[in-house]
Design a protein around this motif. Sequence first.
Motif, PDB file in Angstrom:
ATOM      1  N   ARG A   1      24.186 -25.535   4.202  1.00 32.13           N
ATOM      2  CA  ARG A   1      25.546 -25.077   3.894  1.00 32.13           C
ATOM      3  C   ARG A   1      25.537 -24.316   2.578  1.00 32.13           C
ATOM      4  O   ARG A   1      24.855 -24.713   1.635  1.00 32.13           O
ATOM      5  CB  ARG A   1      26.493 -26.266   3.772  1.00 32.13           C
ATOM      6  N   VAL A   2      26.297 -23.245   2.547  1.00 37.80           N
ATOM      7  CA  VAL A   2      26.538 -22.517   1.298  1.00 37.80           C
ATOM      8  C   VAL A   2      28.019 -22.650   1.011  1.00 37.80           C
ATOM      9  O   VAL A   2      28.857 -22.287   1.839  1.00 37.80           O
ATOM     10  CB  VAL A   2      26.150 -21.024   1.416  1.00 37.80           C
ATOM     11  N   LYS A   3      28.324 -23.190  -0.166  1.00 39.58           N
ATOM     12  CA  LYS A   3      29.717 -23.370  -0.566  1.00 39.58           C
ATOM     13  C   LYS A   3      30.053 -22.390  -1.673  1.00 39.58           C
ATOM     14  O   LYS A   3      29.241 -22.129  -2.556  1.00 39.58           O
ATOM     15  CB  LYS A   3      29.958 -24.789  -1.077  1.00 39.58           C
ATOM     16  N   GLY A   4      31.288 -21.903  -1.638  1.00 39.41           N
ATOM     17  CA  GLY A   4      31.782 -21.063  -2.707  1.00 39.41           C
ATOM     18  C   GLY A   4      32.234 -21.919  -3.880  1.00 39.41           C
ATOM     19  O   GLY A   4      32.362 -23.147  -3.766  1.00 39.41           O
ATOM     20  N   ALA A   5      32.476 -21.292  -5.004  1.00 36.72           N
ATOM     21  CA  ALA A   5      32.932 -22.013  -6.197  1.00 36.72           C
ATOM     22  C   ALA A   5      34.240 -22.747  -5.933  1.00 36.72           C
ATOM     23  O   ALA A   5      34.516 -23.777  -6.556  1.00 36.72           O
ATOM     24  CB  ALA A   5      33.078 -21.047  -7.364  1.00 36.72           C
ATOM     25  N   ASP A   6      35.032 -22.235  -5.000  1.00 41.69           N
ATOM     26  CA  ASP A   6      36.308 -22.873  -4.664  1.00 41.69           C
ATOM     27  C   ASP A   6      36.149 -24.014  -3.658  1.00 41.69           C
ATOM     28  O   ASP A   6      37.129 -24.627  -3.240  1.00 41.69           O
ATOM     29  CB  ASP A   6      37.296 -21.834  -4.118  1.00 41.69           C
ATOM     30  N   GLY A   7      34.907 -24.288  -3.257  1.00 46.45           N
ATOM     31  CA  GLY A   7      34.649 -25.373  -2.316  1.00 46.45           C
ATOM     32  C   GLY A   7      34.647 -24.957  -0.861  1.00 46.45           C
ATOM     33  O   GLY A   7      34.325 -25.764   0.014  1.00 46.45           O
ATOM     34  N   SER A   8      35.015 -23.715  -0.586  1.00 52.77           N
ATOM     35  CA  SER A   8      35.022 -23.260   0.811  1.00 52.77           C
ATOM     36  C   SER A   8      33.585 -23.095   1.311  1.00 52.77           C
ATOM     37  O   SER A   8      32.688 -22.739   0.566  1.00 52.77           O
ATOM     38  CB  SER A   8      35.765 -21.927   0.936  1.00 52.77           C
ATOM     39  N   ILE A   9      33.392 -23.380   2.587  1.00 54.79           N
ATOM     40  CA  ILE A   9      32.069 -23.252   3.186  1.00 54.79           C
ATOM     41  C   ILE A   9      31.907 -21.821   3.685  1.00 54.79           C
ATOM     42  O   ILE A   9      32.665 -21.365   4.531  1.00 54.79           O
ATOM     43  CB  ILE A   9      31.875 -24.275   4.320  1.00 54.79           C
ATOM     44  N   ARG A  10      30.934 -21.140   3.132  1.00 55.58           N
ATOM     45  CA  ARG A  10      30.686 -19.740   3.493  1.00 55.58           C
ATOM     46  C   ARG A  10      29.633 -19.591   4.573  1.00 55.58           C
ATOM     47  O   ARG A  10      29.551 -18.566   5.236  1.00 55.58           O
ATOM     48  CB  ARG A  10      30.280 -18.968   2.251  1.00 55.58           C
ATOM     49  N   PHE A  11      28.804 -20.602   4.720  1.00 61.47           N
ATOM     50  CA  PHE A  11      27.763 -20.579   5.749  1.00 61.47           C
ATOM     51  C   PHE A  11      27.431 -22.023   6.085  1.00 61.47           C
ATOM     52  O   PHE A  11      27.300 -22.864   5.199  1.00 61.47           O
ATOM     53  CB  PHE A  11      26.498 -19.880   5.221  1.00 61.47           C
ATOM     54  N   ALA A  12      27.292 -22.311   7.356  1.00 63.00           N
ATOM     55  CA  ALA A  12      26.874 -23.643   7.807  1.00 63.00           C
ATOM     56  C   ALA A  12      26.118 -23.477   9.115  1.00 63.00           C
ATOM     57  O   ALA A  12      26.633 -22.874  10.058  1.00 63.00           O
ATOM     58  CB  ALA A  12      28.071 -24.558   7.997  1.00 63.00           C
ATOM     59  N   GLN A  13      24.904 -23.989   9.134  1.00 61.76           N
ATOM     60  CA  GLN A  13      24.102 -23.877  10.345  1.00 61.76           C
ATOM     61  C   GLN A  13      23.006 -24.939  10.329  1.00 61.76           C
ATOM     62  O   GLN A  13      22.513 -25.317   9.269  1.00 61.76           O
ATOM     63  CB  GLN A  13      23.467 -22.494  10.438  1.00 61.76           C
TER      64      GLN A  13
ATOM     65  N   GLN B   1       8.135 -21.933   9.709  1.00 63.16           N
ATOM     66  CA  GLN B   1       8.993 -21.332  10.735  1.00 63.16           C
ATOM     67  C   GLN B   1      10.473 -21.547  10.392  1.00 63.16           C
ATOM     68  O   GLN B   1      11.290 -20.635  10.542  1.00 63.16           O
ATOM     69  CB  GLN B   1       8.680 -21.917  12.109  1.00 63.16           C
ATOM     70  N   GLY B   2      10.821 -22.743   9.919  1.00 67.68           N
ATOM     71  CA  GLY B   2      12.207 -23.022   9.548  1.00 67.68           C
ATOM     72  C   GLY B   2      12.690 -22.149   8.396  1.00 67.68           C
ATOM     73  O   GLY B   2      13.799 -21.613   8.427  1.00 67.68           O
ATOM     74  N   MET B   3      11.862 -21.994   7.377  1.00 68.30           N
ATOM     75  CA  MET B   3      12.236 -21.148   6.234  1.00 68.30           C
ATOM     76  C   MET B   3      12.340 -19.685   6.653  1.00 68.30           C
ATOM     77  O   MET B   3      13.226 -18.963   6.203  1.00 68.30           O
ATOM     78  CB  MET B   3      11.219 -21.298   5.099  1.00 68.30           C
ATOM     79  N   ARG B   4      11.442 -19.268   7.540  1.00 72.07           N
ATOM     80  CA  ARG B   4      11.504 -17.887   8.043  1.00 72.07           C
ATOM     81  C   ARG B   4      12.816 -17.653   8.793  1.00 72.07           C
ATOM     82  O   ARG B   4      13.473 -16.621   8.615  1.00 72.07           O
ATOM     83  CB  ARG B   4      10.309 -17.621   8.958  1.00 72.07           C
ATOM     84  N   LYS B   5      13.218 -18.632   9.622  1.00 71.90           N
ATOM     85  CA  LYS B   5      14.489 -18.511  10.349  1.00 71.90           C
ATOM     86  C   LYS B   5      15.663 -18.436   9.386  1.00 71.90           C
ATOM     87  O   LYS B   5      16.561 -17.617   9.554  1.00 71.90           O
ATOM     88  CB  LYS B   5      14.692 -19.708  11.281  1.00 71.90           C
ATOM     89  N   LEU B   6      15.657 -19.301   8.381  1.00 71.63           N
ATOM     90  CA  LEU B   6      16.772 -19.338   7.435  1.00 71.63           C
ATOM     91  C   LEU B   6      16.871 -18.036   6.649  1.00 71.63           C
ATOM     92  O   LEU B   6      17.935 -17.422   6.577  1.00 71.63           O
ATOM     93  CB  LEU B   6      16.622 -20.517   6.476  1.00 71.63           C
ATOM     94  N   PHE B   7      15.760 -17.589   6.069  1.00 72.24           N
ATOM     95  CA  PHE B   7      15.807 -16.419   5.199  1.00 72.24           C
ATOM     96  C   PHE B   7      15.828 -15.096   5.945  1.00 72.24           C
ATOM     97  O   PHE B   7      16.033 -14.049   5.330  1.00 72.24           O
ATOM     98  CB  PHE B   7      14.679 -16.478   4.171  1.00 72.24           C
ATOM     99  N   SER B   8      15.661 -15.122   7.251  1.00 68.08           N
ATOM    100  CA  SER B   8      15.851 -13.895   8.040  1.00 68.08           C
ATOM    101  C   SER B   8      17.252 -13.841   8.646  1.00 68.08           C
ATOM    102  O   SER B   8      17.594 -12.876   9.323  1.00 68.08           O
ATOM    103  CB  SER B   8      14.795 -13.791   9.144  1.00 68.08           C
ATOM    104  N   ASN B   9      18.069 -14.857   8.383  1.00 69.39           N
ATOM    105  CA  ASN B   9      19.441 -14.911   8.879  1.00 69.39           C
ATOM    106  C   ASN B   9      20.344 -14.134   7.914  1.00 69.39           C
ATOM    107  O   ASN B   9      20.578 -14.571   6.782  1.00 69.39           O
ATOM    108  CB  ASN B   9      19.896 -16.369   8.988  1.00 69.39           C
ATOM    109  N   GLN B  10      20.830 -13.000   8.355  1.00 68.63           N
ATOM    110  CA  GLN B  10      21.620 -12.143   7.474  1.00 68.63           C
ATOM    111  C   GLN B  10      22.916 -12.814   7.015  1.00 68.63           C
ATOM    112  O   GLN B  10      23.374 -12.578   5.895  1.00 68.63           O
ATOM    113  CB  GLN B  10      21.935 -10.805   8.160  1.00 68.63           C
ATOM    114  N   GLU B  11      23.496 -13.669   7.845  1.00 68.06           N
ATOM    115  CA  GLU B  11      24.709 -14.389   7.440  1.00 68.06           C
ATOM    116  C   GLU B  11      24.421 -15.301   6.247  1.00 68.06           C
ATOM    117  O   GLU B  11      25.250 -15.414   5.329  1.00 68.06           O
ATOM    118  CB  GLU B  11      25.263 -15.206   8.601  1.00 68.06           C
ATOM    119  N   PHE B  12      23.269 -15.953   6.237  1.00 68.43           N
ATOM    120  CA  PHE B  12      22.882 -16.800   5.105  1.00 68.43           C
ATOM    121  C   PHE B  12      22.703 -15.947   3.846  1.00 68.43           C
ATOM    122  O   PHE B  12      23.230 -16.280   2.777  1.00 68.43           O
ATOM    123  CB  PHE B  12      21.589 -17.559   5.427  1.00 68.43           C
TER     124      PHE B  12
END
Length: 87
Positions: A17-29, A58-69
């Motif tokens: 999960r990536v959270k914004g400073a305001d606590g909103s979730i910007r990415f979750a997978q 393989q997991g890190m490759r999937k995560l860091f090739s995900n443009q949304e992340f």
Amino acid sequence: MGVFTGDAKAELMMDVRVKGADGSIRFAQTIMSEGVNPNIMLAGGDEARVALEAALRQGMRKLFSNQEFIDAVNQPGAAQVAMSPGA
């Protein structure tokens, strides 16, 4: 006399999960990957390590090739990235 071989297999599942400073979730997978060390003759830590490292790569490759992340992390005000083992 025969020779027995097997495969060392590893699975990786992590919730990211990536959270914004305001606590909103910007990415979750949930990221899932597998690694295999085929045709091993001994079942030990070194053989398992090969499979675990392959699953992690393989997991890190999937995560860091995900443009949304990448977009979520690069947004202004992205406060934190949280990873936890999957259920």
